[in-house]
Design an enzyme around this catalytic site. Structure first.
Site, short mmCIF file in Angstrom:
data_model
loop_
_atom_site.label_atom_id
_atom_site.label_comp_id
_atom_site.label_asym_id
_atom_site.label_seq_id
_atom_site.Cartn_x
_atom_site.Cartn_y
_atom_site.Cartn_z
N GLY A 189 28.89 38.80 30.42
CA GLY A 189 29.28 37.88 31.47
C GLY A 189 28.25 36.86 31.89
N TRP A 245 27.38 34.02 30.47
CA TRP A 245 27.92 32.65 30.39
C TRP A 245 28.99 32.42 31.44
CZ3 TRP A 245 28.51 29.53 25.28
CH2 TRP A 245 27.24 29.34 24.71
N ASP A 305 37.52 39.19 26.23
CA ASP A 305 36.72 40.02 25.35
C ASP A 305 37.50 41.28 25.00
OD1 ASP A 305 33.35 39.95 24.87
OD2 ASP A 305 34.43 41.77 24.29
N LYS A 318 28.78 29.62 19.11
CA LYS A 318 27.58 30.04 18.39
C LYS A 318 27.94 30.47 16.98
CE LYS A 318 25.61 34.06 19.42
NZ LYS A 318 24.83 34.98 20.26
#
Length: 258
Positions: free
Chosen positions: A50, A52, A68, A153
């Site tokens: 958490g 971000w 998630d 990413k």
């Protein structure tokens, strides 16, 4: 800067109350690219634990949702969904949450700092990273509003250029960036996409069109799925086959295929 950057950002996260040192990566990305803006609706894919989400809520102040496979400990003002982003059922839940929370038709920004569990086999881990980033891209395309923004990413390697090309087919502006908060020895890099392109036409796609009019610049004007396409040298009333060269948020350029 202390010699060990990892320790520095780890300690800094603890002091400032962030759940992970990765929070500073998003801060640095946002300082450079202005991905998250005040009032934005933001969706974080692969959001646990958490870090971000905390930063996204600070930057936006608007509707922020995290998704998630693992449960995410509650963050004030943030909605969470437990689910797989590759499934339509999860995508539908995200869309419902966006609509309920912000009354918008899509998210302003989709962010993803997820990484696969590392096996130690670099080729395998790189391939899994690309697969995960591709799933995030596909999900983002489904939930972003037109002109929306995207950050994901990915690990660098031989599959990275192909992934960059996939992102370029979806966004007007695409860049790769390594924030200072990334570990010096890390192969991770962040791909930033800005201004989501419409689904109506695809770069390189071939279509048969009829020229409806001629613009002030002399280019023929046609439509593909109600999307305006300019075709150089075409005349009104002409029916021809074209290939899409460039796509912009509101129109595209095509070329005649002889």
């Amino acid at each position: 800067m202390p010699r060990d950057r990892r320790d520095y950002f780890y300690r800094k996260a603890k002091v400032e109350g962030y759940r992970s040192r990765a929070a500073f990566k998003l801060k640095q990305i946002n300082e450079r690219f202005n991905i998250i803006r005040k009032g934005d609706t933001v969706v974080d894919l692969g959001a646990a634990p958490g870090g971000w989400l905390q930063v996204a809520k600070e930057l936006s102040g608007g509707t922020v949702a995290g998704v998630d496979l693992l449960p995410i400990e509650k963050i004030e003002g943030v909605e969470t969904i437990k689910g797989d982003i590759r499934l339509d059922t999860t995508v539908d839940k995200i869309k419902e949450l966006i609509q309920r929370g912000s009354k918008k038709e899509g998210a302003d920004a989709v962010i993803c700092d997820a990484a696969p569990n590392l096996s130690g086999n670099w080729s395998y881990d790189h391939a899994r990273s690309i697969d995960l980033a591709t799933s995030a891209l596909e999900c983002a395309r489904k939930i972003l509003k037109p002109r929306g923004r995207f950050v994901v990413k990915v690990f660098q390697g031989d599959m990275f250029p192909d992934f960059m090309n996939k992102v370029r087919r979806s966004f007007v502006k695409v860049q790769a960036f390594s924030p200072e908060a990334s570990r010096k020895q890390s192969a991770e890099i962040y791909v930033i996409g800005k201004q989501l392109l419409p689904e109506a036409v695809k770069p390189g796609g071939e279509y048969i069109v009829t020229i409806e009019n001629v613009g002030a610049g002399g280019d023929g004007i046609a439509r593909v799925n109600d999307f305006v396409v300019f075709v150089k040298g075409a005349e009104k009333g002409e029916t021809l086959k074209i290939r899409i060269r460039h796509v912009k948020p509101n129109f595209a350029f095509g070329e005649r295929i002889e």
